[in-house]
Structure formats: structure tokens, C-alpha cells
Design a protein around this motif. Structure first.
Motif, PDB file in Angstrom:
ATOM      1  N   HIS A 116      38.087 110.608  30.426  1.00  0.00           N
ATOM      2  CA  HIS A 116      38.659 111.760  29.722  1.00  0.00           C
ATOM      3  C   HIS A 116      38.821 111.387  28.245  1.00  0.00           C
ATOM      4  O   HIS A 116      39.919 111.417  27.701  1.00  0.00           O
ATOM      5  N   GLY A 169      43.987 111.079  30.258  1.00  0.00           N
ATOM      6  CA  GLY A 169      43.607 111.639  28.968  1.00  0.00           C
ATOM      7  C   GLY A 169      42.895 110.618  28.111  1.00  0.00           C
ATOM      8  O   GLY A 169      42.537 109.523  28.573  1.00  0.00           O
ATOM      9  N   THR A 175      47.342 108.154  37.615  1.00  0.00           N
ATOM     10  CA  THR A 175      46.881 109.307  36.848  1.00  0.00           C
ATOM     11  C   THR A 175      46.204 110.335  37.736  1.00  0.00           C
ATOM     12  O   THR A 175      45.851 111.405  37.272  1.00  0.00           O
ATOM     13  N   GLY A 185      39.635 121.968  34.132  1.00  0.00           N
ATOM     14  CA  GLY A 185      39.523 120.807  33.272  1.00  0.00           C
ATOM     15  C   GLY A 185      38.083 120.365  33.090  1.00  0.00           C
ATOM     16  O   GLY A 185      37.141 121.060  33.490  1.00  0.00           O
ATOM     17  N   THR A 238      45.486 113.490  35.804  1.00  0.00           N
ATOM     18  CA  THR A 238      46.193 113.766  34.552  1.00  0.00           C
ATOM     19  C   THR A 238      45.786 112.804  33.441  1.00  0.00           C
ATOM     20  O   THR A 238      46.424 112.768  32.388  1.00  0.00           O
ATOM     21  N   ALA A 291      39.638 115.073  26.261  1.00  0.00           N
ATOM     22  CA  ALA A 291      40.657 116.047  26.684  1.00  0.00           C
ATOM     23  C   ALA A 291      41.295 115.540  27.971  1.00  0.00           C
ATOM     24  O   ALA A 291      40.690 114.763  28.714  1.00  0.00           O
ATOM     25  N   ALA A 292      42.523 115.986  28.245  1.00  0.00           N
ATOM     26  CA  ALA A 292      43.274 115.459  29.377  1.00  0.00           C
ATOM     27  C   ALA A 292      43.177 116.372  30.600  1.00  0.00           C
ATOM     28  O   ALA A 292      43.226 117.592  30.479  1.00  0.00           O
ATOM     29  N   GLY A 293      43.055 115.739  31.768  1.00  0.00           N
ATOM     30  CA  GLY A 293      43.260 116.408  33.032  1.00  0.00           C
ATOM     31  C   GLY A 293      42.083 117.154  33.622  1.00  0.00           C
ATOM     32  O   GLY A 293      41.237 117.681  32.911  1.00  0.00           O
ATOM     33  N   ARG A 329      37.172 123.788  26.732  1.00  0.00           N
ATOM     34  CA  ARG A 329      38.616 124.002  26.856  1.00  0.00           C
ATOM     35  C   ARG A 329      39.033 125.311  26.193  1.00  0.00           C
ATOM     36  O   ARG A 329      39.947 125.997  26.669  1.00  0.00           O
TER      37      ARG A 329
END
Length: 273
Positions: A76, A24, A2, A45, A22, A79-81, A175
């Protein structure tokens, strides 16, 4: 995998890596260990970071701090990334740097992070726009370590870790700001994004991020304008409007206050470096 790590430059006692994650909400956080003393600038991010020095929600402009050998977790959940520019130091090299910083008495970092700061805005922009080169990154590494040490010498102890509920709500607002920084985003809108009352949202956002939502929005716009000044041929006025500033004079004033020079002077300097 990831996360990917790309070595940008290195020298005796230091190295800098571009780390892209990456992961999530569906990915489980694993305990990791810092192989070196680490100062990582978050460039995009957001993620939660936990170490023996504390816990924090890290957003663009924040600095992750890690002591060599220390265990940590990054998560995470909401939220992702994310992406970070990680400067890694051998203890002896970092100790040589800190020896020249007035008021610094210890090598180990006493807290897990530093929030986004206007005092570091120019340096953060330089790191984000650097075209590479060992000499350039070595200078940035030394400047960053010295600036962090000076800030820590004046910082109060870390506060209690944020709750998972607060982290989730503020992450949604972060975000939103990242994705729509060129728009007019009111406190009421952002509080609605976080499903919080404006007053509670403002207080919680500042406690978690280290600045108000408006200050973070402004810092995001200024950072993006610095990138465009360095990388594009767009005119200064066009960049100002594209980044969300209503008029050129407002943009020029805020940019000069944050970066110490006009947008045009910054563009000339960044390209001559």
C-alpha cells in the motif's frame, strides 16, 4: 496486525474469508505464502500485488489469483486500506471444478490477476450482497472458479508490471472515483487528480486497470446501486440519482446490460435468494 480475516463459510475443499487490511504507505510489505489456491475479489480500496505470475494494481472489481504454495507481496505504497472476499480452494477440489470447463488444460493460474470485467459484474454483485449461508457461498465459489478459468483460457499473457510512478498516480484517481462516484467526473478532472495529461492518463489507466476511467466509474456506480437495491428500501429512481445517474432510463439501460435484468427484477431476485 494490519489485516483481519473472518471466516464466512467453509466446506470440504473450500472456504471463503472476508479480509480487511488497514496497511498504508508507512507499513512495509512482507512476503507471504498462499496456503490454498485463492481467488480474491477486491471489494474496496486498492493495493499492489506481486507474485511469480506478475504484478498488478488491484482495484474494486479486480480478482487476485494465487496458486497454492506461491509466495506473494501486497503493498500500500500510495494509499491505505482494502477489503477482499477471498475464496480459497484445495487443489483437488479446484481441479474437479476446472475439469468441467471447456478449454482449460491446467490447474495453476498463469497470471496474477484479472481486471474488472462486465462479464463478471453480476457475479461480483451477488458476492457483495450475499447474506451468507454455506450453500450460497459454495455455489458462488464454484461459479467464480469456473468463470475465472474460462476467462483465463481466452486471456493473453500478462503484461509488464506497472511502474511505481504510474501506480501512485493512478491510485489517486481510483480513490477519487471511489469517494466521489456519484459526482460528474470528467477525464480532465481525473487526469488532473493523477497529475497526468488526459491522453497519457487514459492510456495508463486502461493498461493498469483493464478498462477506461469512464467504464470503471460506471462499474462503481452500478455496483453501489446493486448493494442499495439489495439492502435498502429506497426507490429505484432515488437509488439511480444517489449513485450518480442523471436519469432513470439511463440507469435502467446500463443496469440491464451489466446485470442481465432490470433493477426491480434484480431487487426481487436478490431478496428471494
Amino acid at each position: 496486525m494490519t489485516a483481519t480475516s473472518h471466516l464466512l463459510a467453509s466446506g470440504p475443499g473450500w472456504r471463503v474469508r472476508d479480509i480487511i487490511c488497514t496497511a498504508g504507505p508507512g507499513d512495509r510489505a512482507f512476503e507471504e505464502q498462499h496456503a490454498h489456491c485463492c481467488i480474491a475479489a477486491v471489494t474496496s480500496g486498492s493495493f499492489s500485488y506481486r507474485s511469480a505470475q506478475g504484478a498488478a494494481l488491484l482495484a474494486p472489481g479486480a480478482l487476485l489469483l494465487g496458486n497454492q504454495g506461491a509466495c506473494f507481496e501486497c503493498g500500500h505504497d500510495h494509499a491505505a486500506g482494502d477489503r477482499c472476499l477471498a475464496f480459497q480452494f484445495d487443489p483437488a477440489y479446484l481441479e474437479d471444478i476446472l475439469a468441467g470447463v471447456p478449454g482449460v488444460r491446467r490447474l495453476a493460474f498463469s497470471r496474477a490477476h484479472l481486471p474488472p470485467s462486465p462479464a463478471l459484474a453480476d457475479l461480483m454483485a451477488e458476492m457483495a450482497t450475499s447474506d451468507g449461508g454455506t450453500a450460497t457461498y459454495e455455489e458462488l465459489a464454484v461459479r467464480l472458479a469456473g468463470a475465472v478459468a474460462a476467462r483465463l483460457a481466452d486471456e493473453p499473457p500478462a503484461t509488464a508490471a506497472p511502474t511505481a510512478r504510474d501506480t501512485s498516480r493512478i491510485t489517486r484517481a481510483l480513490r477519487c472515483i471511489e469517494a466521489r462516484s456519484q459526482e460528474t467526473l470528467s477525464l480532465t478532472q481525473l487526469a488532473g487528480e493523477a497529475a497526468m495529461s488526459p491522453y497519457h492518463f487514459l492510456r495508463t489507466f486502461k493498461a493498469l486497470i483493464g478498462m477506461t476511467p469512464h467504464q470503471f466509474l460506471l462499474r462503481t456506480r452500478l455496483n453501489r446501486s446493486a448493494l442499495l437495491l439489495h439492502r435498502s428500501e429506497l426507490g429505484v429512481a432515488q437509488i439511480a440519482f444517489d449513485c450518480g445517474f442523471g436519469d432513470l432510463s439511463t440507469f435502467n439501460r446500463h443496469f440491464r446490460l451489466a446485470m442481465g435484468k432490470s433493477p426491480s427484477a434484480y431487487r426481487r431476485g436478490s431478496r428471494a435468494a
